[in-house]
Design an enzyme around this catalytic site. Structure first.
Site, PDB file in Angstrom:
ATOM      1  N   ASP A  15       0.814  -1.225   0.000  1.00 52.92           N
ATOM      2  CA  ASP A  15       0.000   0.000   0.000  1.00 52.92           C
ATOM      3  C   ASP A  15       0.842   1.267   0.000  1.00 52.92           C
ATOM      4  OD1 ASP A  15      -2.391  -1.282  -0.078  1.00 52.92           O
ATOM      5  OD2 ASP A  15      -2.846  -1.061   2.060  1.00 52.92           O
ATOM      6  N   ARG A  96       0.853   5.334  17.071  1.00 53.28           N
ATOM      7  CA  ARG A  96       0.480   6.358  16.074  1.00 53.28           C
ATOM      8  C   ARG A  96       0.915   7.776  16.439  1.00 53.28           C
ATOM      9  NH1 ARG A  96       0.653   2.838  12.292  1.00 53.28           N
ATOM     10  NH2 ARG A  96      -1.164   1.501  12.073  1.00 53.28           N
ATOM     11  N   ASP A 125      -6.802   4.706  12.996  1.00 46.69           N
ATOM     12  CA  ASP A 125      -5.436   5.207  12.803  1.00 46.69           C
ATOM     13  C   ASP A 125      -5.377   6.558  12.098  1.00 46.69           C
ATOM     14  OD1 ASP A 125      -4.218   3.159  14.182  1.00 46.69           O
ATOM     15  OD2 ASP A 125      -4.215   1.845  12.429  1.00 46.69           O
ATOM     16  N   SER A 174      -4.841  -7.994   7.295  1.00 53.40           N
ATOM     17  CA  SER A 174      -4.195  -6.707   7.505  1.00 53.40           C
ATOM     18  C   SER A 174      -3.605  -6.746   8.912  1.00 53.40           C
ATOM     19  CB  SER A 174      -5.226  -5.586   7.396  1.00 53.40           C
ATOM     20  OG  SER A 174      -4.742  -4.442   8.064  1.00 53.40           O
TER      21      SER A 174
HETATM   22  N1  ARG Z   1      -8.054  -2.021  15.876  1.00 49.45           N
HETATM   23  C1  ARG Z   1      -6.745  -1.657  16.294  1.00 49.45           C
HETATM   24  C2  ARG Z   1      -6.711  -0.201  16.678  1.00 49.45           C
HETATM   25  O1  ARG Z   1      -7.569   0.547  16.264  1.00 49.45           O
HETATM   26  C3  ARG Z   1      -5.681  -2.033  15.284  1.00 49.45           C
HETATM   27  C4  ARG Z   1      -5.689  -1.247  14.015  1.00 49.45           C
HETATM   28  C5  ARG Z   1      -4.610  -1.557  12.985  1.00 49.45           C
HETATM   29  N2  ARG Z   1      -4.573  -2.930  12.695  1.00 49.45           N
HETATM   30  C6  ARG Z   1      -4.357  -3.518  11.505  1.00 49.45           C
HETATM   31  N3  ARG Z   1      -4.437  -4.783  11.515  1.00 49.45           N
HETATM   32  N4  ARG Z   1      -4.078  -2.880  10.433  1.00 49.45           N
HETATM   33  O2  ARG Z   1      -5.846   0.230  17.376  1.00 49.45           O
END
Ligand code: ARG
Length: 402
Positions: A15, A96, A125, A174
Site C-alpha cells: 500500500d 500512532r 489510525d 491486515s
Molecule cells: N483495531 C486496532 C486499533 O484501532 C488495530 C488497528 C490496525 N490494525 C491492523 N491490523 N491494520 O488500534
C-alpha cells in the site's frame, strides 16, 4: 491542491509503496519517505530505505525509535494499566502519535507542506495520526491516499505492476506490529463466528503446541516501570522485546476481541501481545498491593479514561497531561517484584513483594498473635451497617418485603 514536498509514513509494504509513486505523479511533488523502528520484528530497514529511494523518494529516513517508544509511550500505558475494553493493550494506538510526531519533525526540518499515511477511511489510525499532526503543526496538510484514491485491490496490483513495485505473496490479513503487540484484521476474521485460523498466529505459539512445562518469570518494577527481568536489569525496550520471546513461546497474550472503533463501527480483532499481557498483569497486581483501597478504586476510573483517550487518538489533549500527573503520583510507590507463571496460553501472577506493600502479616494472619483488634469489629459493623439497617426496617414498616 498543490504540494511541493510530502513526507510519507512508509512501511515498505504494498500500500505505502504504491502511495509513494502515486503521490509523486498526482501532485508532481517531491516525496520524502519516513520509516520508524518501534520494535516491529523481522524488518530489514535497509531494504525498506532502498526500496523507497528506488521508487523515486528524494530522501528516505529510517529512525530507530525503540527506546523513545518504550520510555515515552509504552511506559505510560503500563502505569495506566491500559487495556481497551478489557482486551486490547493499545499496541497500535500508542504507536500512532509517535509516528505523527516524527512525521511533523521531519516535515518541518525538510520544509514539507503535507504528511501522507496509509490508513484507511474506516479505522482509528487516520484519526490518531491526523489529530496529532494538526495539534503539533496546524499548517501541515494530512493526506490519506487510500481514503481518496478509490482503487480496488486489482487496480492497485495493476498499478504496482506497471511501476515495478514488488507484490508480496498475497496475504489476506491486515496486520500492524510493534514491540507492544500485533493486531490482525480482515479475511475470514471478518466473520466473528469463525475461529481464527492457525496461520493468523505468526507470533505466538498455539496453546496446544506450547511447552508442557510451566515457566516462572520475575519482573521487577521501579516507580511503575519494569526495570529487570529474571533478576537482570535492562532498559524497557530490551525487556519488552525479550519478554515477548519468552511469553510468545507459551502462547501468552492472545485475545479475540469485538471492538468498538471511534468511527462507530464494530470490528473483530485478533491481538498477540505476549509481553504486554505479562507486564500489565504484574503491574496491576503490584499496584493493588501498595495502594489504598481508595487509590485503587479511583485509579481504575482514571485508567479507563486514559485507555479511551489513547484509543481515540487524543494523545495530546490536555486531559492526558492531567491524567498522567495523577497516574505518575500513584506509581511512585509501585516498586517491587512480581512472579508470574506462564503455561499453555496463560500468564498468572503467583507472587509479589514490595517495600511499600500495605499488606501486613501481623495484621492479616489467622495464626495466633495477630495485632488486628477483633474486638473493634462489632462496633464498626454497627455503624457501617446503620443506614442499610434503618432503610430496610423503614421499608418493611411501610409494607415492602411482603
Ligand atoms: N483495531 C486496532 C486499533 O484501532 C488495530 C488497528 C490496525 N490494525 C491492523 N491490523 N491494520 O488500534
Amino acid at each position: 491542491m498543490k504540494f511541493k514536498k510530502v513526507v510519507l509514513l512508509y512501511s515498505g509494504g504494498l500500500d505505502t509503496s504504491v502511495m509513494l509513486k502515486w503521490i509523486q505523479e498526482k501532485y508532481s511533488c517531491e516525496l520524502i519517505a519516513l520509516t520508524l523502528d518501534i520494535g516491529q520484528p523481522q524488518t530489514d530497514f535497509e531494504k525498506t530505505k532502498a526500496k523507497a529511494l528506488k521508487l523515486g523518494a528524494k530522501k528516505a529516513f529510517v529512525i530507530d525509535a525503540k527506546k523513545e517508544f518504550a520510555e515515552e509511550y509504552v511506559s505510560k500505558a503500563i502505569k495506566a494499566n491500559a487495556m481497551y475494553e478489557d482486551s486490547y493493550p493499545l499496541s497500535t494506538a500508542i504507536g500512532r502519535p509517535l509516528l505523527a510526531k516524527w512525521a511533523v519533525k521531519i516535515a518541518e526540518q525538510e520544509g514539507a507542506d503535507a504528511i501522507a499515511h496509509g490508513s484507511t477511511g474506516k479505522g482509528n489510525d487516520q484519526v490518531r495520526i491526523e489529530a496529532t499532526v494538526s495539534s503539533l503543526n496546524p499548517n501541515l496538510t494530512s493526506l490519506a491516499p487510500v481514503r481518496e484514491w478509490g482503487l480496488t485491490r486489482e487496480e492497485e496490483m495493476a498499478y504496482a505492476e506497471k511501476h515495478g513495485i514488488p507484490i508480496p505473496e498475497k496475504s489476506v490479513y491486515s496486520t500492524d506490529e510493534n514491540m507492544w503487540g500485533k493486531s490482525t484484521e480482515c479475511g475470514v476474521l471478518e466473520d466473528p463466528f469463525h475461529e481464527p485460523p492457525k496461520e493468523v498466529f505468526s507470533y505466538t505459539t498455539l496453546p496446544e503446541k506450547a511447552p508442557a512445562e510451566a515457566e516462572l518469570i520475575e519482573i521487577e518494577f521501579q516507580a511503575g516501570i519494569p526495570c529487570a527481568l529474571n533478576g537482570v536489569k535492562m532498559p524497557l525496550h530490551e525487556l519488552v522485546m525479550k519478554l515477548n520471546g519468552i511469553a510468545a513461546k507459551h502462547g501468552v497474550g492472545v485475545s479475540d476481541h469485538m471492538e468498538d472503533r471511534i468511527v462507530g463501527l464494530k470490528s473483530r480483532e485478533v491481538y498477540e501481545c505476549p509481553a504486554a499481557e505479562c507486564i500489565l498483569k504484574a503491574h496491576k497486581d503490584l499496584e493493588k498491593t501498595v495502594c489504598t483501597i481508595h487509590e485503587n478504586t479511583f485509579k481504575t476510573m482514571v485508567d479507563d479514561k486514559w485507555a479511551y483517550m489513547a484509543y481515540a487518538g487524543l494523545w495530546l489533549d490536555p486531559l492526558m497531561g492531567g491524567l498522567n500527573a495523577f497516574i505518575d503520583k500513584a506509581n511512585e510507590k509501585v516498586c517491587g517484584k512480581v512472579k508470574l507463571k506462564l503455561f499453555k496460553g496463560s500468564a498468572k501472577v503467583v507472587g509479589r513483594s514490595s517495600p511499600y506493600a500495605l499488606y501486613d502479616l501481623n495484621l492479616s494472619t489467622y495464626e495466633k498473635g495477630s495485632l488486628f483488634n477483633q474486638n473493634a469489629a462489632p462496633g464498626f459493623i454497627e455503624l457501617w451497617g446503620l443506614q442499610s439497617k434503618l432503610a430496610n426496617h423503614i421499608s418493611a414498616k411501610n409494607g415492602a418485603h411482603k
